[in-house]
Design an enzyme around this catalytic site. Structure first.
Site, PDB file in Angstrom:
ATOM      1  N   ASP A   1       0.818  -1.216  -0.142  1.00 58.81           N
ATOM      2  CA  ASP A   1       0.031   0.048  -0.003  1.00 58.81           C
ATOM      3  C   ASP A   1       1.096   1.185   0.112  1.00 58.81           C
ATOM      4  OD1 ASP A   1      -2.367   1.440  -0.055  1.00 58.81           O
ATOM      5  OD2 ASP A   1      -2.895   1.101   1.999  1.00 58.81           O
TER       6      ASP A   1
ATOM      7  N   HIS B   1      -3.667  14.022   1.118  1.00 59.51           N
ATOM      8  CA  HIS B   1      -3.727  13.100   2.209  1.00 59.51           C
ATOM      9  C   HIS B   1      -2.559  13.284   3.196  1.00 59.51           C
ATOM     10  CE1 HIS B   1      -4.918   9.641   4.485  1.00 59.51           C
ATOM     11  NE2 HIS B   1      -3.855   9.123   4.314  1.00 59.51           N
TER      12      HIS B   1
ATOM     13  N   GLU C   1     -10.509   4.097   3.710  1.00 61.47           N
ATOM     14  CA  GLU C   1      -9.702   5.037   2.839  1.00 61.47           C
ATOM     15  C   GLU C   1      -9.806   4.725   1.443  1.00 61.47           C
ATOM     16  OE1 GLU C   1      -5.523   4.370   4.170  1.00 61.47           O
ATOM     17  OE2 GLU C   1      -5.702   6.019   5.595  1.00 61.47           O
TER      18      GLU C   1
ATOM     19  N   GLU D   1      -9.222   4.234  -2.258  1.00 62.12           N
ATOM     20  CA  GLU D   1      -7.869   4.251  -2.867  1.00 62.12           C
ATOM     21  C   GLU D   1      -8.215   3.230  -4.240  1.00 62.12           C
ATOM     22  OE1 GLU D   1      -4.346   2.244  -0.938  1.00 62.12           O
ATOM     23  OE2 GLU D   1      -5.186   3.197   1.092  1.00 62.12           O
TER      24      GLU D   1
ATOM     25  N   ASP E   1      -9.158   0.798   2.240  1.00 67.30           N
ATOM     26  CA  ASP E   1      -8.079   0.370   3.155  1.00 67.30           C
ATOM     27  C   ASP E   1      -8.888   0.763   4.556  1.00 67.30           C
ATOM     28  OD1 ASP E   1      -5.760   0.004   4.610  1.00 67.30           O
ATOM     29  OD2 ASP E   1      -4.952   1.830   3.961  1.00 67.30           O
TER      30      ASP E   1
ATOM     31  N   ARG F   1      -8.227   4.275  13.420  1.00 69.17           N
ATOM     32  CA  ARG F   1      -7.388   5.421  13.522  1.00 69.17           C
ATOM     33  C   ARG F   1      -6.743   5.198  15.118  1.00 69.17           C
ATOM     34  NH1 ARG F   1      -5.954   6.258   8.770  1.00 69.17           N
ATOM     35  NH2 ARG F   1      -7.991   6.934   7.584  1.00 69.17           N
TER      36      ARG F   1
ATOM     37  N   GLN G   1      -4.337   2.697  15.432  1.00 67.76           N
ATOM     38  CA  GLN G   1      -2.855   2.892  14.308  1.00 67.76           C
ATOM     39  C   GLN G   1      -2.183   4.165  15.222  1.00 67.76           C
ATOM     40  OE1 GLN G   1      -4.441   4.813  10.842  1.00 67.76           O
ATOM     41  NE2 GLN G   1      -2.274   5.177   9.972  1.00 67.76           N
TER      42      GLN G   1
ATOM     43  N   LYS H   1      -4.732  -1.733  10.467  1.00 61.84           N
ATOM     44  CA  LYS H   1      -5.082  -2.006   9.071  1.00 61.84           C
ATOM     45  C   LYS H   1      -5.241  -3.361   8.558  1.00 61.84           C
ATOM     46  CE  LYS H   1      -3.662   2.349   7.526  1.00 61.84           C
ATOM     47  NZ  LYS H   1      -4.347   3.167   6.607  1.00 61.84           N
TER      48      LYS H   1
ATOM     49  N   THR I   1      -9.353  -5.157   4.120  1.00 62.10           N
ATOM     50  CA  THR I   1      -9.098  -4.411   3.194  1.00 62.10           C
ATOM     51  C   THR I   1     -10.215  -4.894   1.919  1.00 62.10           C
ATOM     52  OG1 THR I   1      -6.651  -4.175   3.507  1.00 62.10           O
ATOM     53  CG2 THR I   1      -7.725  -3.598   1.458  1.00 62.10           C
TER      54      THR I   1
ATOM     55  N   GLU J   1      -9.883  12.927   7.708  1.00 63.63           N
ATOM     56  CA  GLU J   1      -9.729  14.393   7.128  1.00 63.63           C
ATOM     57  C   GLU J   1     -11.017  15.133   6.861  1.00 63.63           C
ATOM     58  OE1 GLU J   1      -7.464  11.794   3.894  1.00 63.63           O
ATOM     59  OE2 GLU J   1      -6.702  13.753   3.371  1.00 63.63           O
TER      60      GLU J   1
END
Lengths: 420, 420
Positions: free
Chosen positions: A130, A137, A203, A205, A237, A241, A244, A257, A261, A368
């Site tokens: 990844d 970002h 996320e 992607e 993904d 948080r 993480q 993560k 996925t 975000e």
């Protein structure tokens, strides 16, 4: 005015379907009550390639590769086989072709309504990498978690930063995922607690799938990299948080993560994406020589994310963005990945990193969009979201807008189950 | 005094071989000019299990699994099959057994001198995870690269820190590896340069191989974790320190590790290691509940690293240490890896992290032994080493010392080729 080539399958010609004659993406599907095999999406139907192969209608070079549960055997045949198959299918599905049209026993057997089929993970993925290639970002995240004044780390403008992901938990669209538990460190507590994730995120992607392997010890140049790509999918993904933030120093994200996925089920080939190549983003400083690219390697792919709470009548679109804004291209990612001598294999999945644009409505994660939960979104049903709640369904969709047609990826959807 | 059970194969009884009757590790080998198949090491020989299977001498449950190029099919059968096969082989190789002894046509076919065989990667590895579980190693590294006074990061004593490695470049002992090139940032330069690694290093590790898969969304408890392990190997996590230092923030090591990882060819089963279980290390603070372990999960495995420059008459032993000193156990590693719901698969490789003891001669990397190159080692031939030079061969060996016998891993060897 361009005339768009039509198919005898009506639903492929409406101009908004993701699966017109110009696309022909590959996937793995099970017709009602039968085993998995390779299919191609066309309008509202799936063309069963194992049936066409048995009927002797496909090139000799692909004989026997469409009856399995993954695309790997087909992909491993290489570009000449991909090209020949695409040409044969394009011709067979074109408006004036009579091989499968009008209706016949073979037609009935080979064309399965998409609504009757179960879709599976399209490839066996030997490695999942990844990347982190959106400047917006990386800047947004750096601003929140590190230094607002030096949000972008010094290496970011030199290296297409990436890390190894966990391939075992890559699942196909529609798979429900359980909210993970893990270690979370409250800001003022002396020690972490073990609890369900409170900051569950997605996320947005894209990802490419490696079609041609490389040899250990032999880098793939930027000039050669595109030839190693088979096609692309949309990738979600999923990210915890709070887990993480506590775990990621110094070796990177792991449990935050690895719980899942999701990817979209149809692999859109690089051939189908060819008309949507765009100029590369301006890069300053000029990248080191091994990262310089002779070709145009950006792709114009419109992307949307929507969120639907459990039981809500409608989903709310929370993000609209475009893949073409990514700072590092896929070609640069692959050249960097292999420049150390690391080899790639057929089926390797390479995620782009979260795709965020410059405006707040184009950010590819809730982190975000809501500034780490501080500014919740209001959804169509009036509910608010800082991060994902149990029962929430996230749907990502993407397409290339042609002149009178779309080359689309369909969608990748996933719903959150409560923690165990 | 204990009597050690003997084999009719003399070389298995000398007390120092790594492969006595008590071991019986599995590997993949090619006899002269023939295809790969499963074998078991015994003294100076390899027992060809595909031949024994064809002769009807193995349990019915393992029928047909020994003719392939990986151990995965055998491993996937599960613990009852492992146990039954081990019992059958132990009995067949014991001093008083006459199945293959004295010499017969079958004996000639089934027993291959190890010197005549080529050894291959023993498993197809769907996922490679590397942990970081030696407190001494983490402290040594933190002291050099971060803060000498706060060398251990706050999460280290709470989490068996790990990251996803690159499975594609895991190679078997004996594979030569090319010195990687990559981005290196000189301390006072404004930008990185692209050049061959100047700080090439090894890392001494052990690794376990997953034998029983787990389901996505379902954690494996510490009580259940041991049941998911098939066996162990020695692992050399080759590392490009200068590339690592520039690239690793914020997503962890990538190109600095992905160019190659070497493992020993013989998988020593957890059954063979059972007599060498030891008390767990004292952990303070007491780990969170999901990391607490009811059993003794440390293992007493003596380890050595030697280095031989190209053309040198002899190798120099540069490290002697023991696996039992690791802070986090394999059981805790697996429980942590899966606690988020991440699934594991048969053949997954889980590295321990560099194994360093408390004394300088027990450090598992050159980075630590030479203080990042500042205090070079002097080798037997008088040459000095801060980091590895082209032509250097690194050999790691490991064994459990029993009463009159050793259960050994053999070795993992690798030589460095010049950069392209």
């Amino acid at each position: 005015m361009t005339t768009v080539q039509q198919s005898w399958i009506e639903s492929a010609n409406d101009g908004v379907t993701h699966f017109p004659l110009q696309n022909l993406p590959y996937g793995i599907f099970s017709p009602n009550g039968q085993g998995p095999r390779v299919g191609v999406a066309i309008g509202d139907f799936i063309l069963d390639l194992s049936v066409l192969d048995e009927a002797g209608l496909l090139p000799a070079c692909v004989k026997g590769v469409f009856g399995g549960a993954t695309l790997n055997a087909f992909i491993a045949l290489g570009k000449p086989a991909w090209t020949e198959t695409r040409q044969r299918l394009t011709s067979m599905l074109a408006a004036d072709d009579t091989t499968l049209h009008p209706k016949s026993a073979l037609h009935e057997q080979a064309l399965v309504p998409m609504a009757w089929a179960t879709l599976h993970l399209p490839v066996d993925i030997p490695g999942y990498t990844d990347f982190y290639s959106s400047r917006e970002h990386a800047t947004n995240v750096g601003r929140m978690f590190r230094d607002p004044d030096n949000a972008l780390l010094p290496n970011w403008l030199e290296i297409p930063i990436g890390y190894n992901g966990r391939a075992s938990s890559v699942v196909v669209s529609g798979t429900e995922l359980r909210r993970p538990k893990g270690q979370i460190k409250p800001p003022n507590a002396p020690r972490p607690v073990f609890t369900a994730c409170q900051k569950l995120d997605y996320e947005l992607e894209m990802a490419f799938i490696v079609g041609k392997p490389s040899t250990l010890g032999e880098p793939v140049s930027t000039a050669a990299a595109a030839g190693h790509m088979f096609g692309m999918v949309i990738l979600n993904d999923w990210s915890a948080r709070d887990i993480q933030q506590w775990e990621y120093v110094p070796l990177g994200p792991f449990n935050s993560k690895g719980f899942g996925t999701s990817i979209s089920p149809w692999v859109v080939t690089m051939d189908a994406l060819e008309p949507f190549r765009r100029d590369n983003p301006v890069q300053s400083p000029e990248p080191l020589a091994y990262l310089q690219q002779p070709e145009r390697n950006a792709y114009d792919i419109a992307l949307e994310v929507s969120l639907r709470p459990e039981g809500a009548a409608q989903a709310t679109t929370v993000c609209r963005t475009n893949f073409k804004a990514m700072y590092w291209t896929m070609v640069q990612q692959l050249a960097h990945h292999t420049v150390s001598g690391c080899n790639v294999r057929v089926g390797d999945l390479m995620g782009s990193g979260t795709i965020s644009g410059t405006t707040p409505d184009s950010y590819g994660s809730l982190l975000e969009l809501t500034r780490n939960g501080a500014e919740p979104l209001t959804l169509a049903d009036g509910s608010k979201r800082g991060f994902l709640e149990d029962g929430d369904e996230v749907v990502m969709a993407g397409w290339c807008q042609g002149d009178g047609y779309r080359v689309g990826f369909g969608e990748v959807a996933g719903k959150i189950l409560p923690a165990l």
